[in-house]
Scaffold this motif. Sequence first.
Motif, PDB file in Angstrom:
ATOM      1  N   ARG A  95       0.828  -1.202   0.000  1.00  0.00           N
ATOM      2  CA  ARG A  95       0.000   0.000   0.000  1.00  0.00           C
ATOM      3  C   ARG A  95       0.867   1.258   0.000  1.00  0.00           C
ATOM      4  NH1 ARG A  95      -3.425  -2.179  -2.002  1.00  0.00           N
ATOM      5  NH2 ARG A  95      -5.604  -2.472  -1.420  1.00  0.00           N
TER       6      ARG A  95
ATOM      7  N   PRO B 236       0.651   3.975   4.310  1.00  0.00           N
ATOM      8  CA  PRO B 236       0.113   2.983   5.225  1.00  0.00           C
ATOM      9  C   PRO B 236       1.187   2.149   5.940  1.00  0.00           C
ATOM     10  CG  PRO B 236      -1.187   3.038   3.220  1.00  0.00           C
ATOM     11  CD  PRO B 236       0.019   3.898   2.975  1.00  0.00           C
TER      12      PRO B 236
ATOM     13  N   ASP C 272      -6.567  11.946   5.817  1.00  0.00           N
ATOM     14  CA  ASP C 272      -7.273  10.717   5.413  1.00  0.00           C
ATOM     15  C   ASP C 272      -7.564   9.884   6.659  1.00  0.00           C
ATOM     16  OD1 ASP C 272      -8.249   8.425   4.272  1.00  0.00           O
ATOM     17  OD2 ASP C 272      -6.543   8.061   2.942  1.00  0.00           O
TER      18      ASP C 272
ATOM     19  N   SER D  86      -8.175   5.971   6.209  1.00  0.00           N
ATOM     20  CA  SER D  86      -7.003   5.103   6.034  1.00  0.00           C
ATOM     21  C   SER D  86      -6.266   4.891   7.345  1.00  0.00           C
ATOM     22  CB  SER D  86      -6.052   5.696   4.984  1.00  0.00           C
ATOM     23  OG  SER D  86      -6.591   5.555   3.687  1.00  0.00           O
TER      24      SER D  86
ATOM     25  N   SER E 297      -8.015  -1.882   2.958  1.00  0.00           N
ATOM     26  CA  SER E 297      -8.937  -0.768   2.709  1.00  0.00           C
ATOM     27  C   SER E 297      -8.243   0.593   2.851  1.00  0.00           C
ATOM     28  CB  SER E 297     -10.128  -0.850   3.652  1.00  0.00           C
ATOM     29  OG  SER E 297      -9.742  -0.643   4.994  1.00  0.00           O
ATOM     30  N   ALA E 298      -6.973   0.623   3.274  1.00  0.00           N
ATOM     31  CA  ALA E 298      -6.229   1.884   3.340  1.00  0.00           C
ATOM     32  C   ALA E 298      -5.827   2.308   1.929  1.00  0.00           C
ATOM     33  CB  ALA E 298      -4.992   1.726   4.209  1.00  0.00           C
ATOM     34  N   LYS E 299      -5.872   3.595   1.673  1.00  0.00           N
ATOM     35  CA  LYS E 299      -5.502   4.127   0.366  1.00  0.00           C
ATOM     36  C   LYS E 299      -4.003   3.969   0.138  1.00  0.00           C
ATOM     37  CE  LYS E 299      -5.481   8.453  -2.303  1.00  0.00           C
ATOM     38  NZ  LYS E 299      -5.821   9.902  -2.269  1.00  0.00           N
ATOM     39  N   ALA E 300      -3.608   3.459  -1.030  1.00  0.00           N
ATOM     40  CA  ALA E 300      -2.196   3.323  -1.379  1.00  0.00           C
ATOM     41  C   ALA E 300      -1.639   4.698  -1.753  1.00  0.00           C
ATOM     42  CB  ALA E 300      -2.028   2.348  -2.544  1.00  0.00           C
ATOM     43  N   ILE E 301      -0.682   5.180  -0.953  1.00  0.00           N
ATOM     44  CA  ILE E 301      -0.137   6.522  -1.164  1.00  0.00           C
ATOM     45  C   ILE E 301       1.202   6.629  -0.458  1.00  0.00           C
ATOM     46  CG2 ILE E 301      -1.289   7.481   0.875  1.00  0.00           C
ATOM     47  CD1 ILE E 301      -1.739  10.074  -0.737  1.00  0.00           C
TER      48      ILE E 301
ATOM     49  N   ALA F 285       0.930  11.925   1.390  1.00  0.00           N
ATOM     50  CA  ALA F 285      -0.098  11.814   2.430  1.00  0.00           C
ATOM     51  C   ALA F 285       0.104  12.820   3.549  1.00  0.00           C
ATOM     52  CB  ALA F 285      -0.103  10.399   3.000  1.00  0.00           C
TER      53      ALA F 285
END
Length: 321
Positions: free
Chosen positions: A88, A92, A213, A216, A243-247, A252
Motif C-alpha cells: 500500500r 500505510p 485521510d 485510512s 482498505s487503506a488508500k495506497a499513497i 499523504a
Amino acid sequence: MDKRIIPLIMCGGAGTRLWPASREVRPKQFLPLFGTRSTFQDTLLRVSDPSLFDRPIVITNAAYRFMVLEQLAEIGIEADILLEPMRRDSGPAIAAGAAFAQTRDSEAVVLALAADHVVKDGAAFVAACRQGLVAASAGRIVTFGVKPERPATEYGYINPGEAIAGEVRSVVKFVEKPDAPTAAGYVKSGYLWNSGNFMFPAAVLLDEYRKVDAASVQAVSDAVTHAGRDLGFITLEPNAFGSAKAISIDYAVMEKTTRTAVVPVSCGWSDVGSWHAVWELSDKDADGNAAHGTAVFEDSRNCNVTTDHALVALEGVDDLV
C-alpha cells in the motif's frame, strides 16, 4: 536525553530498478551489492547502538518474511516483524509501524528508514539522529536533508528555512524531481536532497495523517489492533489494511503538514536507484572499472561487472554494465 528511538525499517519493495540482479523474489535490499552484507543488514547495524536506539520494527511483504528472519540472524539482531498482506506504498506502511510502536510505548519516537539506501558515514548519520531527536521530542516530523554533491535530477529537494534547534531547520517547501537547470539552481540556493527517511513521535505522525485521510488511518490502526501472530511474525489484518488508500508518506503527510523540520547531513547517502549509482559507490581500478565477483578487464574503461559465480571478461569496451 534518555528517550530511545524505535527504528522502523521498511523493506517490502520489489526493487525493480536493479534488474536483473534485483527481482521480485529477491529484491535489492536483500542483495550484498557492496561487500558481504545487504543494505537491509547495514541499515539495521547503523541504528543498533542501544544507548540511542530501541528494538527495531521491520515492516515487509509476507513473501520476504524468511529472508528477513535469516538476514537478521546473520547479524545477531532481533526485531518485531510486521507483515503487510499487500503493498500500500509508504504511507500505510509507516502508519502501521507507528501504530504498532505505540503498543510498545504510547510516547514512541520512530525513525522510519528505507532498507535499500546506502550511508557511507554511519557516525554522521547517527549524529543527525541525535539532532533530530530533540526536534521530534518537541512534536516535529523530522526529515533528513542530504547536502547535495551534484545537481541531481533523480531526487526530490527540500528548501530549508529558519533554524529551530542546533542544526535543525524548518521546512519552507518540498519540491519534486527537477530537470537539470532547475536542479543546478536548487543546489546554488542551498536546497537539500530529500532522503525519504523520517523521525517523528508516532502520535504526531498519525494525527497529521488523520487530518488528511482519517479512514485510512483507522484502517491501518484496525489492522494493527486485530493483527495475528504466526511463527513469531505479526500479520496485519488483511481486510482492514487492504482498505487503506495506497499513497506515499510524502503525498499523504509531508507535503501537507506544518509540523515538519529538516536536519542537514553529509553522510555519503544514496538510494542506489540505478546501476550507475552502484558503479559510483563501488571501489574501482585505475581505469574506472568496478567488479563484484570475479572479473577481468582488458583495454576497458568505466565498466561495472556483478557476478556471483562465472568469471566475466571484458575486452575493448567502455561504459558497459
